[in-house]
Scaffold this motif. Structure first.
Motif, mmCIF file in Angstrom:
data_model
loop_
_atom_site.group_PDB
_atom_site.id
_atom_site.type_symbol
_atom_site.label_atom_id
_atom_site.label_comp_id
_atom_site.label_asym_id
_atom_site.label_seq_id
_atom_site.Cartn_x
_atom_site.Cartn_y
_atom_site.Cartn_z
ATOM 1 N N UNK A 79 0.853 -1.182 0.000
ATOM 2 C CA UNK A 79 0.000 0.000 0.000
ATOM 3 C C UNK A 79 0.893 1.237 0.000
ATOM 4 N N UNK A 80 0.850 1.985 -1.098
ATOM 5 C CA UNK A 80 1.688 3.191 -1.166
ATOM 6 C C UNK A 80 0.923 4.391 -0.621
ATOM 7 N N UNK A 81 1.639 5.294 -0.008
ATOM 8 C CA UNK A 81 0.965 6.482 0.521
ATOM 9 C C UNK A 81 0.433 7.361 -0.615
ATOM 10 N N UNK A 82 -0.614 8.092 -0.306
ATOM 11 C CA UNK A 82 -1.169 9.020 -1.287
ATOM 12 C C UNK A 82 -0.143 10.088 -1.635
ATOM 13 N N UNK A 83 -0.013 10.411 -2.911
ATOM 14 C CA UNK A 83 0.962 11.452 -3.233
ATOM 15 C C UNK A 83 0.274 12.746 -3.634
#
Ligand SMILES: Nc1ncnc2c1ncn2[C@@H]1O[C@H](COP(=O)(O)OP(=O)(O)O)[C@@H](O)[C@H]1O
Ligand SMILES: [Mg+2]
Lengths: 83, 272
Positions: A79-83
């Motif tokens: 899960x990648x952080x929101x950019x």
């Protein structure tokens, strides 16, 4: 305190919190049960590599091995952080 | 051939030794030739719960290392015929227990006894794995508490993979859930996991439920397993547990809170 809670009937049931937590913990433990011994290490190292590029949390990575009759699939979810 | 039953839990202090002593006593009272073995090398306390600490001469490790015969190390229970105790070593380090040594002892005991009860040390390391390795059945002692339930689940994982039965692809170790230190009043208040929740999470058969009880401390003070306290709730609950282990269908007791009147509820009359 007891009387107030009793009259309002709004006491938070800690036992149900415990149950919910346990259901998640146990599901996780069971999914790891049949995995090869190297999986935790692989998971840690993969996390390290990913962290060189993106800032992710410890629990942002989820790795599992599904075995079929003639092949195994290594599934990796990050899960990648929101950019 | 004896039936080998391990009493195990992962977490420490949940009531393994109390339960191993109580179940072994109960089986012997039912006429079964029973031996209870302390696997907690270095931290033995089964002898204290059984009240035979002053009669310990040789221990499990002495027998494994050939320093004493099995019959020299076995202690006859003073109260019940058919019951023997094999104490653990107080001084040796844990590595003194070997798998081959344990197997040899269990084989010898298996010829003479109906039941061999193994009191496991805490943890999921070597000592606990050795205690469960040769088991036919397992009593998984669990308190109504998050950490205890989680550890029980880990133990279930080991029972399914790290035992002789698992490695040889034999019928799996028969798993029983024994819930101890249950407090129906706190369950009623919503502050303690209830019986059904624990059973649902662990998904194994319930063998028994032992309430949190003052009788347990009284029993350990005296070195008399609580099964002998036939008037106590815990004593009766262990007797029921033993009956179920012997295949009898016994209804569950002590799991419901006897409701008090409104007044004592309002003024916090919790049961101890
Ligand atoms: N049903 C019970 N009610 C009250 N106290 C208990 C009960 N079962 C165990 N205890 C207490 O809990 C403590 C740990 O028990 P023990 O049997 O030594 O656990 P373990 O062998 O799992 O470490 C002891 O002080 C014991 O008296
Ligand atoms: Mg113990």
């Amino acid at each position: 305190m007891k009387l107030l809670e009793f009259l309002r009937g709004e006491r938070k049931k800690t036992a149900s919190v415990a149950k919910e937590r346990l259901q998640i913990i146990v599901a996780h433990q069971r999914s790891q049960r049949d995995q090869p011994d190297y999986m935790p290490m692989l998971e840690r190292e993969l996390l390290e590599v990913i962290r060189r590029y993106v800032k992710v949390d410890q629990d942002a990575i989820n790795i599992s091995l599904d075995r079929d009759e003639d092949c195994s699939v290594l599934e990796l979810n990050v899960t990648l952080p929101r950019t | 051939m004896a039936k080998i039953i391990v009493v195990t839990s992962g977490k420490g202090g949940v009531g393994k030794t109390t339960s191993a002593a109580a179940i072994a006593t109960g089986l012997a009272l039912r006429g079964k030739k029973t031996v209870v073995i302390d696997f907690d090398v270095g931290l033995r306390n089964l002898d204290l719960i059984m009240g035979c600490e002053r009669r310990v001469v040789y221990d499990l490790v002495n027998v494994i290392q050939g320093e004493a015969g099995l019959n020299q190390a076995l202690i006859r229970d003073k109260r019940v015929d058919n019951l023997h105790i094999l104490p653990a070593s107080q001084t040796r380090d844990k590595d003194a227990l070997t798998s081959e040594g344990v197997e040899k002892i269990l084989d010898m005991l298996g010829k003479d006894f109906d039941y061999i009860i193994c009191d496991s040390p805490a943890g999921i390391e070597r000592g606990a794995q050795l205690a469960m390795y040769f088991a036919d059945e397992a009593v998984v002692v669990t308190n109504p508490e998050v950490s205890s339930v989680r550890d029980s689940d880990r133990i279930l994982g080991l029972l399914g993979s790290k035992t002789r039965r698992a490695e040889r692809n034999q019928d799996p170790v028969k798993e029983h859930l024994l819930i101890t230190r249950y407090n129906p009043s706190r369950v009623d208040d919503g502050d303690m996991l209830n019986l059904d929740d624990i059973q649902e999470i662990l998904a194994i058969d319930l063998l028994g439920l032992i309430p949190e009880s003052e009788a347990v401390l009284r029993a350990s003070n005296q070195g008399i397993p609580v099964t002998h306290d036939a008037k106590s709730d815990a004593g009766q609950a262990y007797t029921d547990t033993v009956s179920r282990l012997l295949g009898e269908d016994v209804p569950l007791r002590f799991h419901e809170f006897q409701k008090k009147g409104l007044l004592s509820r309002m003024f916090g009359g919790g049961r101890r």
